[in-house]
Enzyme design. Structure first.
Site, PDB file in Angstrom:
ATOM      1  CG  ASP A 115      -2.094  -0.963   1.147  1.00 44.22           C
ATOM      2  OD1 ASP A 115      -2.632  -1.130   0.129  1.00 44.22           O
ATOM      3  OD2 ASP A 115      -2.382  -1.737   2.084  1.00 44.22           O
ATOM      4  CG  ASP A 178      -6.845  -4.478  -3.625  1.00 42.42           C
ATOM      5  OD1 ASP A 178      -7.063  -5.323  -4.265  1.00 42.42           O
ATOM      6  OD2 ASP A 178      -7.467  -3.901  -2.456  1.00 42.42           O
TER       7      ASP A 178
HETATM    8  N1  GLY Z   1      -7.223  -2.799   0.077  1.00 48.38           N
HETATM    9  C1  GLY Z   1      -7.801  -1.708  -0.817  1.00 48.38           C
HETATM   10  C2  GLY Z   1      -9.348  -1.878  -0.771  1.00 48.38           C
HETATM   11  O1  GLY Z   1      -9.993  -2.011   0.212  1.00 48.38           O
HETATM   12  O2  GLY Z   1      -9.685  -1.419  -2.020  1.00 48.38           O
END
Ligand code: GLY
Length: 402
Positions: A115, A178
């Site tokens: 992230d 993601d």
């Molecule tokens: N992990 C990022 C989302 O919840 O989209």
């Protein structure tokens, strides 16, 4: 008689104008609305290390605040940078700088997940774009190197979650859709003084993901587990979606936005073609207002929660995609779909207005875990204001008008 005729003509003209107005999103008005809401949030920030707004539960007014470690920590400073860009008010610049700097330790900590791009590129990335502050650049470059430590060359992708997560067969290698978004920081770093290897890592990750992360109809798995030593795909699974086989709305939104961004950064036509394919399957089964249910395959639909955050991500991604697609009708279609989403999000059905100080209601974070369902979530607000700024820029340049 003449008067009746004139009134008829006037009513027809007003109806036409009304329709025309409804068809337009007033980006300036919506950005002003965002500023008003953010001003309310700024007054609510606690004097605490947990001071970054993340979400507001359904029908509540109070933010849940988090610290810089949280994966959502970069969206609030990103929003403040966008508000500075959208309003020119230096108050937002000062706040954005303050909240960005809280995140700086992430640049040098050991990477605990993928992230880092959401955290550091949304904050310092926007900050550098708008200020060219060399201190911001240093932090982004160091963070890109930190993110690259998670790359597994055997697999060809970044290890998204370097920890035991149910279903991911730890210590095997997992990659989540993601993760596509975080490649943008690697592309940027490679172009701005970082190692050229960062570009190769980003291209490899996107290419391997394109090959393994999608079903034949171009819907995305949330996660793919790979053998960490051979690089062989083990299985596609979900974590935040309804089922392994389902189309989790935000996962697909990351794919739309991510492959569009990869085309921008590489000009590889395969990414452009793929961005259209993952967009088309998403667009074909949307509710009339363009805001998806949290997962396209939840059997509870139409009584399932929506995900305004996915709509905001897709609106922003499609606005960019519309500028790359050569076929004029297809480009206009993407632009119109994005505007429709923004129109819905800017209506009283989705804007928080007096209900709380977020921009948008009705996002779903982690439905299977029972967390942040039908909530106001900070990343919905981030991509909403980003999309509004992109729309404003497109309207100003008059490029690609439908
Ligand atoms: N992990 C990022 C989302 O919840 O989209």
């Amino acid at each position: 008689m003449v008067t009746i005729f004139r009134n008829l003509v006037l009513s027809a003209a007003s109806l036409f104008l009304l329709n025309a107005c409804q068809a337009q999103v007033n980006a300036d008005k919506a950005i002003h609305y965002c500023a008003v809401q953010a001003d309310k949030t700024l007054k609510l920030i606690p004097a605490d290390t947990l001071n970054i707004p993340r979400s507001i539960s359904s029908n509540q007014r109070d933010w849940r605040f988090v610290g810089y470690h949280d994966w959502c920590s970069g969206f609030w400073s990103g929003i403040l940078w966008y508000l500075y860009e959208g309003t020119g008010n230096s108050k937002y610049k000062a706040e954005a700088d303050k909240f960005s700097l809280e995140l700086a330790p992430l640049a040098v900590h050991q990477a605990t997940d993928h992230d880092l791009g959401f955290q550091i590129f949304n904050s310092f990335g926007n900050g550098y774009r708008l200020t060219h502050d060399p201190a911001y650049k240093k932090i982004i470059l160091a963070t890109a190197d930190t993110l690259a430590t998670l790359f597994n060359p055997k697999v060809g992708t970044i290890l998204s979650w370097p920890r035991a997560v149910p279903n991911m067969e730890w210590p095997q290698h997992n990659t989540i859709i993601d993760n596509m978004i975080n490649l943008e920081m690697l592309f940027w770093a490679a172009k701005n003084g970082g190692s050229k290897k960062l570009y190769d890592i980003a291209v490899s990750h996107a290419t391997v993901t394109m090959k393994n992360h999608f079903r034949p109809d171009f819907t995305s798995y949330h996660a793919v587990v790979y053998n960490k030593d051979t690089g062989k795909k083990i299985k596609g699974v979900t974590h935040q979606g309804y089922a392994a086989h389902s189309m989790w709305a935000r996962g697909q939104s990351w794919a739309i936005y991510g492959f569009t961004m990869c085309y921008r950064e590489t000009k590889n036509p395969e990414f452009l073609d793929f961005a259209q394919k993952v967009s088309d399957v998403y667009l074909k089964d949307l509710p009339d207002d363009g805001v998806p249910y949290w997962d396209f395959n939840d059997p509870a639909i139409p009584n399932a929660p929506r995900d305004a955050s996915a709509a905001a991500v897709v609106a922003s991604g499609l606005l960019e995609l519309s500028t790359f697609v050569k076929d004029k009708d297809k480009a206009a279609y993407y632009r119109q779909q994005a505007e429709k989403m923004l129109r819905s999000l800017s209506s009283g059905s989705y804007q928080s207005r007096e209900k709380n100080s977020a921009f948008l209601l009705h996002s779903t974070g982690h439905q299977p875990a029972g967390s942040e369902i039908d909530a106001a979530i900070i990343y919905a607000d981030y991509y909403y204001i980003e999309a509004l700024l992109r729309l404003k820029q497109l309207k100003n340049t008059r490029s690609n008008r439908p």
